[in-house]
Scaffold this motif. Sequence first.
Motif, mmCIF file in Angstrom:
data_model
loop_
_atom_site.group_PDB
_atom_site.id
_atom_site.type_symbol
_atom_site.label_atom_id
_atom_site.label_comp_id
_atom_site.label_asym_id
_atom_site.label_seq_id
_atom_site.Cartn_x
_atom_site.Cartn_y
_atom_site.Cartn_z
ATOM 1 N N ALA A 80 0.705 -1.208 -0.049
ATOM 2 C CA ALA A 80 0.156 -0.057 -0.190
ATOM 3 C C ALA A 80 0.688 1.172 0.082
ATOM 4 C CB ALA A 80 -1.013 -0.064 1.218
ATOM 5 N N ALA A 81 1.808 1.364 0.743
ATOM 6 C CA ALA A 81 2.716 2.344 0.930
ATOM 7 C C ALA A 81 3.504 2.708 -0.376
ATOM 8 C CB ALA A 81 3.679 2.275 2.121
ATOM 9 N N MET A 82 3.733 1.725 -1.048
ATOM 10 C CA MET A 82 4.234 2.010 -2.412
ATOM 11 C C MET A 82 3.396 2.234 -3.650
ATOM 12 S SD MET A 82 7.537 1.584 -1.756
ATOM 13 C CE MET A 82 7.345 2.419 -0.163
ATOM 14 N N ASN A 83 2.162 2.181 -3.505
ATOM 15 C CA ASN A 83 1.466 2.997 -4.452
ATOM 16 C C ASN A 83 0.707 4.088 -4.161
ATOM 17 O OD1 ASN A 83 1.412 0.539 -6.715
ATOM 18 N ND2 ASN A 83 1.873 -0.424 -4.740
ATOM 19 N N SER A 84 1.045 4.850 -3.303
ATOM 20 C CA SER A 84 0.445 6.206 -3.157
ATOM 21 C C SER A 84 0.223 7.118 -4.262
ATOM 22 C CB SER A 84 1.057 6.926 -1.836
ATOM 23 O OG SER A 84 2.323 7.296 -2.375
ATOM 24 N N PRO A 85 -0.518 8.108 -4.160
ATOM 25 C CA PRO A 85 -0.508 9.037 -5.187
ATOM 26 C C PRO A 85 0.608 9.862 -5.582
ATOM 27 C CG PRO A 85 -2.619 9.414 -3.901
ATOM 28 C CD PRO A 85 -1.591 8.335 -3.143
ATOM 29 N N ILE A 86 1.764 9.771 -4.536
ATOM 30 C CA ILE A 86 2.731 10.472 -4.716
ATOM 31 C C ILE A 86 4.052 9.703 -5.111
ATOM 32 C CG2 ILE A 86 2.110 12.630 -3.404
ATOM 33 C CD1 ILE A 86 3.630 11.519 -1.198
ATOM 34 N N TYR A 87 3.647 8.616 -4.850
ATOM 35 C CA TYR A 87 5.197 7.694 -4.974
ATOM 36 C C TYR A 87 4.671 6.227 -5.293
ATOM 37 C CZ TYR A 87 9.430 5.170 -4.181
ATOM 38 O OH TYR A 87 10.566 4.531 -4.633
ATOM 39 N N ILE A 88 5.207 5.730 -6.556
ATOM 40 C CA ILE A 88 4.896 4.158 -6.759
ATOM 41 C C ILE A 88 6.369 3.565 -7.249
ATOM 42 C CG2 ILE A 88 4.039 2.886 -8.480
ATOM 43 C CD1 ILE A 88 1.736 4.784 -8.980
ATOM 44 N N ASN A 89 6.480 2.225 -6.536
ATOM 45 C CA ASN A 89 7.395 1.610 -6.552
ATOM 46 C C ASN A 89 7.022 0.158 -7.016
ATOM 47 O OD1 ASN A 89 10.023 -0.201 -6.390
ATOM 48 N ND2 ASN A 89 11.061 1.577 -5.208
ATOM 49 N N PRO A 90 7.071 -0.415 -8.136
ATOM 50 C CA PRO A 90 6.757 -1.688 -8.423
ATOM 51 C C PRO A 90 7.503 -2.747 -7.883
ATOM 52 C CG PRO A 90 7.364 -0.761 -10.333
ATOM 53 C CD PRO A 90 7.510 0.268 -9.384
ATOM 54 N N TYR A 91 8.856 -2.540 -7.651
ATOM 55 C CA TYR A 91 9.749 -3.635 -7.386
ATOM 56 C C TYR A 91 9.598 -3.854 -5.616
ATOM 57 C CZ TYR A 91 11.933 -2.281 -11.496
ATOM 58 O OH TYR A 91 12.329 -2.232 -12.934
ATOM 59 N N VAL A 92 9.471 -2.803 -4.907
ATOM 60 C CA VAL A 92 8.932 -2.869 -3.679
ATOM 61 C C VAL A 92 7.777 -3.466 -3.527
ATOM 62 C CG1 VAL A 92 9.202 -1.967 -1.178
ATOM 63 C CG2 VAL A 92 10.602 -1.144 -2.880
ATOM 64 N N THR A 93 6.753 -3.034 -4.245
ATOM 65 C CA THR A 93 5.436 -3.754 -4.286
ATOM 66 C C THR A 93 5.344 -5.232 -4.480
ATOM 67 O OG1 THR A 93 4.492 -1.720 -5.250
ATOM 68 C CG2 THR A 93 3.149 -3.653 -5.438
ATOM 69 N N PHE A 94 6.247 -5.579 -5.277
ATOM 70 C CA PHE A 94 6.342 -7.138 -5.704
ATOM 71 C C PHE A 94 6.821 -7.739 -4.249
ATOM 72 C CE2 PHE A 94 9.148 -10.596 -6.450
ATOM 73 C CZ PHE A 94 8.310 -11.789 -6.812
ATOM 74 N N PHE A 95 7.840 -7.218 -3.405
ATOM 75 C CA PHE A 95 8.360 -7.747 -2.292
ATOM 76 C C PHE A 95 7.470 -8.048 -1.322
ATOM 77 C CE2 PHE A 95 10.211 -6.816 1.938
ATOM 78 C CZ PHE A 95 10.943 -8.114 2.245
ATOM 79 N N GLY A 96 6.542 -6.742 -1.072
ATOM 80 C CA GLY A 96 5.334 -6.912 -0.182
ATOM 81 C C GLY A 96 4.375 -8.055 -0.458
#
Length: 410
Positions: free
Chosen positions: A91-107
Amino acid sequence: MSDFLKLDRNIQLRMVIMFITIAIGSSVGPNMTIYYVSYFGAGITGMLLVFVQIAGFIAGLYGGHLADVWGRKRVMLSGIGSMAIGYTIAAAMNSPIYINPYVTFFGFLLATVGMSFASPAEEAMMIDVSTLQNRKFIYAMMYWVVNLSVMIGAALGGWFFKTARFELLIGTAVGAIISLLIVLIWITETFQKKERQNKGQSVWDVLKSYRTVFSDKRYLRFMIAGIGATVIFSSPDYYLAAHLAQTFHSVTVLGIPIFGQRMLSVITIVNTFMIVLLMGTMTKLFAKWSNLKANFVGIAIQGGSFALMFLLTDFWPLLIVAIILTMGEMIVTPANQSLRAEMMNPNKIGAYSGFSAATRPVGYILSSGIVSISVFIGNIGAAVLLLVATAVSMWFTYLAVVMLRENRTM
């Protein structure tokens, strides 16, 4: 409802946790494939998904062993805690101000591993506090909860994943945290210290623990039957999907065009609604049947119906067969799961539950193999193979039950 209120509190809470975790998983899980493809491409996404499945497989085996060493609650806390952390990271890695698909996958990897790690302990806890008399009702109730939660989760995901992904992911994190708090505050340990296995936590200790399961010929026979059953119920994800996509005769129903992929969705929707609406009634209708009889009749209806679907190409015949196969599914599911619990060594329920989960990928591989060889054997050959899987499941279930009955009379 009165029967549900009579159950052990741990079982009631387990169903609440199951509803929450499956609903949040269904709301985001299927859509994450599209998410990964958009960032990583199809090739990399495929490898990542295989890696997730392997990691979940290993976590399930390890969690099953530790459920007999640590106890059920500690494993559940560890697994659901990991799931909560994983969803929070995503959730933190897909906010309106910041997206990180790599850390999202780890989550999401952490969340999947956590769910797989906790699953054998959750099943073991349920078996600890249930009886032979109420187990079929419990499994029927759990199956109803699973289908209801999948239906709600899929609807939420389809509606909000694209337009409100951040809010949806926050919801999954909150749901996981609520599940963690339920386990922490209200779930009680059901596996007493005096009964726990005096074994270590290393990989070698895990292998030694599962060696006992491998030496149980009765349970191995039942697992072979389970692999055959997995080939049957995974058909919509494999050959049936390919068959309908290639050969279904498109039709318009109530002004809605129905083509192959939509026909598969229609079958799934009919299946889910019937289970949600009729599972309780079906459980009462067949309550007096033995587990073996229910297994035989249910798996025969389900396997035969899917085999027939492999040959059908028109809307109404497929719809009628979908209704029939769902009847078989509602008959066999609680009986099969109840019988599986009865087959387990009561002193190693965690390891047995972990091994049971680990055999399912074998069935998925065989089911996907039907798609590959259908190029050579056609629809009829694919249907025959599914009937063979049905016969294997019925035969090895019978052999396992015979050994169970012989053990009771000794």
